[in-house]
Motif scaffolding. Structure first.
Motif, PDB file in Angstrom:
ATOM      1  N   ASP A 225      -0.302  20.421   7.445  1.00  0.00           N
ATOM      2  CA  ASP A 225      -0.575  19.518   6.313  1.00  0.00           C
ATOM      3  C   ASP A 225       0.431  18.378   6.224  1.00  0.00           C
ATOM      4  N   GLU A 227      -0.074  15.840   8.505  1.00  0.00           N
ATOM      5  CA  GLU A 227      -0.734  14.867   9.387  1.00  0.00           C
ATOM      6  C   GLU A 227      -0.790  13.506   8.698  1.00  0.00           C
ATOM      7  N   GLU A 228      -1.170  13.548   7.412  1.00  0.00           N
ATOM      8  CA  GLU A 228      -1.267  12.286   6.675  1.00  0.00           C
ATOM      9  C   GLU A 228       0.095  11.872   6.136  1.00  0.00           C
ATOM     10  N   ASN A 230       2.149  11.758   3.317  1.00  0.00           N
ATOM     11  CA  ASN A 230       2.131  12.450   2.019  1.00  0.00           C
ATOM     12  C   ASN A 230       3.560  12.932   1.726  1.00  0.00           C
ATOM     13  N   SER A 233       5.061  14.973   4.691  1.00  0.00           N
ATOM     14  CA  SER A 233       5.411  14.189   5.899  1.00  0.00           C
ATOM     15  C   SER A 233       6.510  13.174   5.583  1.00  0.00           C
ATOM     16  N   PHE A 263     -11.527  16.580   6.383  1.00  0.00           N
ATOM     17  CA  PHE A 263     -10.569  15.670   7.020  1.00  0.00           C
ATOM     18  C   PHE A 263     -11.280  14.488   7.686  1.00  0.00           C
ATOM     19  N   LYS A 268      -8.259   9.312   5.556  1.00  0.00           N
ATOM     20  CA  LYS A 268      -7.355  10.368   6.044  1.00  0.00           C
ATOM     21  C   LYS A 268      -6.998  10.104   7.509  1.00  0.00           C
ATOM     22  N   SER A 271      -4.623   7.326   7.779  1.00  0.00           N
ATOM     23  CA  SER A 271      -3.295   7.751   7.317  1.00  0.00           C
ATOM     24  C   SER A 271      -2.591   8.566   8.414  1.00  0.00           C
ATOM     25  N   PHE A 272      -3.355   9.397   9.117  1.00  0.00           N
ATOM     26  CA  PHE A 272      -2.796  10.178  10.233  1.00  0.00           C
ATOM     27  C   PHE A 272      -2.251   9.208  11.310  1.00  0.00           C
ATOM     28  N   ASN A 275       0.867   7.590  10.102  1.00  0.00           N
ATOM     29  CA  ASN A 275       1.972   8.560  10.100  1.00  0.00           C
ATOM     30  C   ASN A 275       2.536   8.728  11.517  1.00  0.00           C
TER      31      ASN A 275
END
Ligand code: G3I
Length: 370
Positions: A225, A227-228, A230, A233, A263, A268, A271-272, A275
């Motif tokens: 969790d 990956e995005e 947030n 991360s 997902f 999302k 965002s991944f 990131n």
């Protein structure tokens, strides 16, 4: 009649065919290869498609399944990396205290390494510092922080030395953060731990011990969790940035990517990608370490949606130059952790429970081959 030139060309063709056959089936060995019902890969394996992209294609595996011919045939031909799903975790590999004459059990880990070597696969290690799958002699031992430090240091040293030159990278620390970015209370951190009140210092210490134990291994922090972009991360990113600035030996980040169909959302996925990009800018190697896409059913529509998402995540990795590994958490629905942990869900991997390729397999292959 063939002239010398034609004979030599024919011989070269024959040798090439034989050798290609060997890489395609990755030197399938013994009974497993002969008894397998799995069709020989026709249009190139995931592994071959990954090689063309300089991308390692990995999967988690268990030694207890290697006796299944289909399991071994797919594992040894479709993947260029193997990671022990459980065998190298603290509990399974270090089941007894150091005072015992035989504290370690390397049997399953060694079997997986031997399988990987005989199929020309690399091995990634998982995991040295984690709050799960710990033996009772650690969790119920009433150890002081100083004793826990000795236990962990000696564990890292022994396990990494055992696998030096056989395991090229380790998830040194796994899942140390909560979703809100705070540190997870654990026996290693603060229960009583070796780092209470000092934030990520214990992670730093573990990385330094790991570098000392096997200077040639790549050292990773691995989490889910995250990956995005947030809170979790962000916390990992802040730690990684600090570590890079201070010369703490961190080589890469593992993004587990245990996801569901929710997902598959452009926001999302974007965002991944964002990131991954910010971690890449720190000079870190990026690995997708535990990819699976769980479903509520195995209808054609669900399998198609799953395939789409697998393809999109593969493309994210292909498009990010620092992303060097795409690894799934197992490969057959016959042996997946999902049904045991998410009631009613499953069908998360690339092969079904009868070892037939699913649409997701083709989607990953296509995304690699694009
Ligand atoms: O080996 C014992 C066996 O002796 C016993 O009879 C059986 C009875 O339940 O349990 C067996 O151990 C199980 C082990 O898997 C091996 O199959 C444990 O109960 C079970 O909890 C354990 O689950 C593993 C889980 O980590 C533990 O948290 C899953 O297989 C494994 O896929 C999963 O992997 C984790 C990664 O390490 C970290 N990221 C998340 C990922 C999924 O949870």
């Amino acid at each position: 009649m063939m002239n010398a030139c034609a004979i030599s060309a024919w011989f070269r063709m024959l040798m090439t065919t034989l050798l290609c056959g060997m890489c395609g089936t990755a030197l399938l060995s013994g009974a497993a290869a002969q008894e397998s019902r799995v069709a020989a890969p026709a249009a190139g394996t995931l592994r071959q498609a990954g090689e063309a992209r300089h991308l390692t294609i990995g999967t988690a595996a268990a030694a207890s399944h290697l006796a299944e011919a289909d399991y071994a045939a797919i594992l040894g031909s479709e993947f260029s990396q193997l990671q022990a799903e459980n065998a190298m975790k603290f509990g399974p590999i270090h089941p007894r205290p150091d005072t015992d004459p035989n504290p370690y059990n390397f049997v399953s880990g060694d079997a997986l390494v031997a399988f990987a070597q005989s199929h020309n696969m690399v091995v990634r290690g998982h995991t040295l510092v984690w709050h799960n799958q710990l033996p009772e002699w650690v969790t119920k031992g009433n150890h002081s922080p100083a004793q826990l430090g000795e236990i962990l240091h000696s564990h890292i040293k022994t396990v990494m030395a055992h696998y030096a030159s056989k395991v090229y990278a380790w998830d040194v620390v796994n899942e140390a953060f909560n979703d809100d970015g705070t540190l997870h209370p654990t026996i290693w951190y603060d229960q009583p731990g070796i780092g209470a009140g000092t934030g990520t210092k214990y992670i730093e210490l573990a990385l330094r011990w790991a570098r000392e134990a096997d200077p040639s291994a790549k050292l990773f922090y691995n989490d889910y969790d995250a990956e995005e972009v947030n809170k979790k991360s962000d916390a990992i990113y802040a730690m990684a940035k600090r570590f890079k600035k201070n010369g703490v030996p961190l080589d890469g980040i593992g993004f587990q990517a245990h996801v569901g169909l929710h997902f598959d959302d452009p926001a999302k996925l974007a965002s991944f990608a964002r990131n991954l990009k910010r971690f890449a800018k720190l000079g870190l190697e990026l690995h997708i370490t535990e990819l699976d896409v769980r479903l509520n059913d195995s209808s054609p529509a669900s399998l198609a949606a799953q395939a789409k998402l697998y393809g999109e995540i593969t493309t994210l990795c292909v498009q990010q130059p620092k992303c060097k590994l795409l690894q799934t958490w197992g490969f057959t629905d016959k042996h997946s952790w999902i049904p045991g942990f998410y009631k009613g869900q499953g069908w998360a991997l690339l092969w079904d429970d009868k070892y037939q390729k699913k649409p997701a397999y083709e989607a990953v292959h296509d995304a690699l081959a694009k």
